[in-house]
Design an enzyme around this catalytic site. Sequence first.
Site, PDB file in Angstrom:
ATOM      1  N   GLU A  62     -33.986   7.363 -17.285  1.00  0.00           N
ATOM      2  CA  GLU A  62     -33.394   7.599 -15.960  1.00  0.00           C
ATOM      3  C   GLU A  62     -32.403   6.510 -15.590  1.00  0.00           C
ATOM      4  OE1 GLU A  62     -33.715  10.384 -14.549  1.00  0.00           O
ATOM      5  OE2 GLU A  62     -35.259  11.096 -15.908  1.00  0.00           O
ATOM      6  N   HIS A 114     -29.071   7.494 -17.076  1.00  0.00           N
ATOM      7  CA  HIS A 114     -28.373   8.493 -16.253  1.00  0.00           C
ATOM      8  C   HIS A 114     -27.692   7.821 -15.059  1.00  0.00           C
ATOM      9  CE1 HIS A 114     -29.676  12.040 -18.300  1.00  0.00           C
ATOM     10  NE2 HIS A 114     -30.945  11.946 -17.958  1.00  0.00           N
TER      11      HIS A 114
END
Length: 211
Positions: A30, A33
């Site tokens: 994450e 991202h």
Amino acid sequence: MDGLESFLAYPLSQLPFVIIALIIALSLHEFAHAYVAYRFGDPTAHQQGRVTLNPLRHLDPIGTLMIFLVGFGWARPVPVNRFYFRKPRLAGVLVSVAGPLTNLVLCFLFMATYQFSPISNSILDQFFQINIFLNVSLFVFNLIPLPPLDGYRIVEDLLPNRYRAKLSEYEMYGVFVFLLLAITPLGNYVFTPLFNTVVPFIIFNMASILS
């Protein structure tokens, strides 16, 4: 203990290693991202404190629980506002690819460290093997082209506009199909063959490259 273990995808003895592997794999996934989106000009994830390695910002309770129960799961999606991107399609693909690619790189690093480590014992063996397996599994799982997974976003950004508009009309149904596969035995006919063939194939070829 035996009754509890029957509900888990991993033996109780491996749970400490699984937890560590999850914290590393999902947090970096994450973070990747969020970081790539931020570098392309989208401040949304940064403003919400997602450009961080703090696992508490990334782990999703249900997605984490699913990993323990069925062997795969997900983290909290990183918010992305495409309107900030100068080249929305290119940036969108790179942001989506960043997470799975990070897991693949992590797998390679764990495998290289494992193969060339001068120390070997059962505890280290379990630690490296679980990290390798989970990172490859997350790489493969997230590339499945079903919403809300990264694979769907990649396909969406690569399609011509006329097909993207049509695809978005059916996105809600895709989410329903994904949830149906994730929480019912139907997933055994899709995810199990995928993990039993693609994941070992990737691990085998990575090991071949390193050796």
